[in-house]
Design a protein around this motif. Structure first.
Motif, mmCIF file in Angstrom:
data_model
loop_
_atom_site.group_PDB
_atom_site.id
_atom_site.type_symbol
_atom_site.label_atom_id
_atom_site.label_comp_id
_atom_site.label_asym_id
_atom_site.label_seq_id
_atom_site.Cartn_x
_atom_site.Cartn_y
_atom_site.Cartn_z
ATOM 1 N N PHE A 3 0.828 -1.208 0.000
ATOM 2 C CA PHE A 3 0.000 0.000 0.000
ATOM 3 C C PHE A 3 0.858 1.252 0.000
ATOM 4 C CE2 PHE A 3 1.005 0.517 4.380
ATOM 5 C CZ PHE A 3 0.509 1.745 4.822
ATOM 6 N N THR A 4 0.227 2.338 -0.411
ATOM 7 C CA THR A 4 0.857 3.653 -0.371
ATOM 8 C C THR A 4 0.071 4.510 0.601
ATOM 9 O OG1 THR A 4 1.563 3.467 -2.676
ATOM 10 C CG2 THR A 4 1.524 5.677 -1.710
ATOM 11 N N GLY A 5 0.731 4.969 1.651
ATOM 12 C CA GLY A 5 0.053 5.768 2.662
ATOM 13 C C GLY A 5 0.880 5.854 3.918
ATOM 14 N N ASN A 6 0.215 6.220 5.032
ATOM 15 C CA ASN A 6 0.954 6.387 6.286
ATOM 16 C C ASN A 6 0.309 5.712 7.486
ATOM 17 O OD1 ASN A 6 -1.213 8.139 6.357
ATOM 18 N ND2 ASN A 6 -0.103 9.760 7.437
ATOM 19 N N VAL A 7 -0.852 5.050 7.291
ATOM 20 C CA VAL A 7 -1.502 4.346 8.398
ATOM 21 C C VAL A 7 -2.046 3.027 7.879
ATOM 22 C CG1 VAL A 7 -3.309 4.390 10.148
ATOM 23 C CG2 VAL A 7 -2.144 6.518 9.538
ATOM 24 N N ILE A 36 4.275 2.434 10.889
ATOM 25 C CA ILE A 36 4.643 3.034 9.603
ATOM 26 C C ILE A 36 5.381 4.338 9.898
ATOM 27 C CG2 ILE A 36 3.822 3.938 7.413
ATOM 28 C CD1 ILE A 36 3.282 0.953 7.745
ATOM 29 N N ASP A 37 6.628 4.427 9.478
ATOM 30 C CA ASP A 37 7.445 5.595 9.809
ATOM 31 C C ASP A 37 6.992 6.854 9.080
ATOM 32 O OD1 ASP A 37 9.006 4.128 11.533
ATOM 33 O OD2 ASP A 37 10.524 3.644 10.022
ATOM 34 N N LYS A 38 6.645 6.717 7.810
ATOM 35 C CA LYS A 38 6.299 7.893 7.023
ATOM 36 C C LYS A 38 5.440 7.475 5.839
ATOM 37 C CE LYS A 38 10.662 7.552 4.431
ATOM 38 N NZ LYS A 38 11.916 8.246 4.054
ATOM 39 N N ALA A 39 4.780 8.457 5.245
ATOM 40 C CA ALA A 39 3.945 8.182 4.086
ATOM 41 C C ALA A 39 4.803 7.736 2.917
ATOM 42 C CB ALA A 39 3.151 9.431 3.714
ATOM 43 N N GLY A 40 4.283 6.785 2.154
ATOM 44 C CA GLY A 40 5.010 6.280 0.995
ATOM 45 C C GLY A 40 4.552 4.878 0.648
ATOM 46 N N LYS A 41 5.335 4.199 -0.179
ATOM 47 C CA LYS A 41 5.023 2.831 -0.566
ATOM 48 C C LYS A 41 5.580 1.865 0.481
ATOM 49 C CE LYS A 41 4.971 3.710 -5.558
ATOM 50 N NZ LYS A 41 5.560 3.349 -6.879
ATOM 51 N N HIS A 42 4.750 0.926 0.879
ATOM 52 C CA HIS A 42 5.157 -0.008 1.920
ATOM 53 C C HIS A 42 4.660 -1.415 1.599
ATOM 54 C CE1 HIS A 42 6.329 3.341 4.537
ATOM 55 N NE2 HIS A 42 5.183 3.909 4.216
ATOM 56 N N THR A 43 5.404 -2.400 2.092
ATOM 57 C CA THR A 43 4.972 -3.789 2.062
ATOM 58 C C THR A 43 4.909 -4.287 3.498
ATOM 59 O OG1 THR A 43 5.952 -4.209 -0.100
ATOM 60 C CG2 THR A 43 5.495 -6.119 1.293
ATOM 61 N N VAL A 44 3.738 -4.776 3.879
ATOM 62 C CA VAL A 44 3.527 -5.263 5.240
ATOM 63 C C VAL A 44 3.144 -6.735 5.169
ATOM 64 C CG1 VAL A 44 2.154 -5.026 7.342
ATOM 65 C CG2 VAL A 44 2.787 -2.984 6.032
ATOM 66 N N THR A 45 3.816 -7.561 5.955
ATOM 67 C CA THR A 45 3.512 -8.990 6.010
ATOM 68 C C THR A 45 3.142 -9.381 7.434
ATOM 69 O OG1 THR A 45 5.073 -9.442 4.208
ATOM 70 C CG2 THR A 45 4.345 -11.314 5.538
#
Length: 422
Positions: free
Chosen positions: A319-323, A368-377
């Motif tokens: 996802f792309t975001g911050n929360v 999540i440290d900051k807004a952006g693209k992230h992969t969470v498992t």
């Protein structure tokens, strides 16, 4: 500019979109009802005998049967006998505004409400002020984005830990934070517990106990938080009735405006996303209320629920975001998640606690440290929790070991500020 808030003999300054909260609990005088811009649209419809839909949005104090919710509804029906009133009980026990802002659309706005009462002060007691600002402002802006004619009223209840602050003439921190949002948007608020505080000053109130043990006293609740219908909730309803009389002085319909945000990073974009289409390993089972006891117990909470007890079973979210959070289950047969975010170290999230003698809906947020693209498992952890020791912290014991033997993880929806990626 609405960043300068005025109260009797008090000036409260905002220096930026992030509020300066040092010693803020001493800055507001206690008032039972602040009318501000009122609830003119819904009251005009009620007076005209039209159909009005009211959303009751909060925690267990609002969810309770024969409590202030039902008593306030009776008050409205008595005052406006020609009106057709539809009430939506959108309260979930043990949850605050930081879940509410994500579930608002599905649980409240889908009903196209004319009026929404928002009650989260007690459950937000330990929530950081910045999070209360983001979530409460997100609730307001979501409602008025959908329909600027929907009225909103913040409603404050209390519990025993708040009493010393209130007796000192100050508002609890959660209420202060909510009042800052209410003032910014002109939203009326009702503090339904102030008459109880006045009586407590006279020594007339016992906050926790059994009525038979305290003759001649007002016993507020059995546990310091959840009021008895005939005492605490009745005082709440009486305060509501007094406030309603004042609010009825403002009945000229308006379209509520959305000013510049109080907090530019508020959670107006918060949403719930079903896990139905999220990538997962093969070790997850889709549960049906007809065949699974947990899904049946929580069928009013979840329309879709999955479960796995297989260590290592995973869910992967891009996802792309911050929360990002997970709406799930805590209960006797639950274990814990191990969560990885991008390349950061893993974090464990137990889904069992000292109250887990029964099943309830719950949620948690991943870091999540900051807004952006992230992969969470998210993975089902192989680590075994010492459930007996956890329950012992509340003097509870395991009476049926088989019910606690499994170490499962459940999941229903994602809590997202941002967008999921393909």
């Amino acid at each position: 500019m609405r960043f300068l808030l005025r109260f009797p003999c008090i000036l409260l300054f905002v220096c930026s979109s992030t509020f300066v909260t040092a010693q803020s609990d001493t800055l507001m005088a206690n008032h039972e009802c602040r009318i501000r811009e009122g609830m003119p649209n819904s009251l005009q419809k009620l007076q005209a005998g039209q159909q009005v839909t009211i959303g009751y949005f909060g925690g267990s104090i609002t969810e309770a049967g024969n409590g202030w919710r039902e008593k306030s509804l009776n008050e409205l029906q008595q005052r406006f006998p020609k009106a057709s009133i539809k009430a939506i009980n959108a309260a979930i026990g043990g949850t605050g505004s930081n879940l509410g802002v994500f579930r608002l659309k599905q649980h409240v706005l889908v009903h196209q409400p004319d009026l929404v009462f928002v009650e989260f002060a007690v459950n937000d007691s330990n929530t950081p002020t910045s999070v209360i600002h983001k979530s409460m402002e997100g609730i307001v802006r979501q409602i008025w984005r959908q329909n600027p004619k929907t009225d909103i009223c913040f409603v404050y209840t209390l519990n025993e830990p708040m009493v010393p602050t209130l007796l000192a003439g100050n508002l609890p921190n959660s209420v202060v934070a909510m009042e800052q949002i209410a003032q910014h948007y002109g939203i009326p608020s009702i503090h339904m517990g102030l008459e109880l505080i006045a009586k407590a000053r006279q020594g007339e109130v016992v906050w926790k106990g059994v009525q038979a043990d305290h003759p001649g006293k007002i016993v507020f609740s059995p546990d310091g938080t959840h009021p008895y219908s005939e005492t605490g909730h009745t005082f709440y309803a009486t305060a509501f009735a007094r406030s309603l009389t004042k609010l009825m002085n403002v009945t000229k319909p308006v379209a509520h405006r959305l000013p510049k945000p109080f907090d530019a990073e508020n959670w107006e974009a918060a949403k719930m996303v079903s896990l139905q289409d999220i990538a997962r390993s093969q070790d997850w089972q889709v549960l049906s209320p007809e065949t699974d006891s947990v899904a049946h117990q929580l069928r009013n909470r979840f329309t879709y629920l999955i479960k796995s007890s297989k260590p290592g079973a995973s869910l992967t979210i891009h996802f792309t975001g911050n929360v990002l959070g997970v709406y799930d289950v805590v209960g006797p047969n639950c274990g814990q998640y191990t969560v990885s975010v991008d390349d950061q170290p893993d974090t464990d999230y137990p889904r069992f606690d000292s109250f887990a003698t029964y099943y309830r809906s719950s949620f948690f947020f991943v870091p999540i440290d900051k807004a952006g693209k992230h992969t969470v498992t998210l993975r089902v952890s192989p680590k075994q929790l010492d459930k007996a020791a956890i329950l012992k912290t509340r003097n509870k014991t395991i009476d049926n070991p088989a019910a606690y033997q499994e170490n499962a993880c459940y999941a229903s929806q994602l809590l997202v500020v941002g967008d999921l990626a393909n």
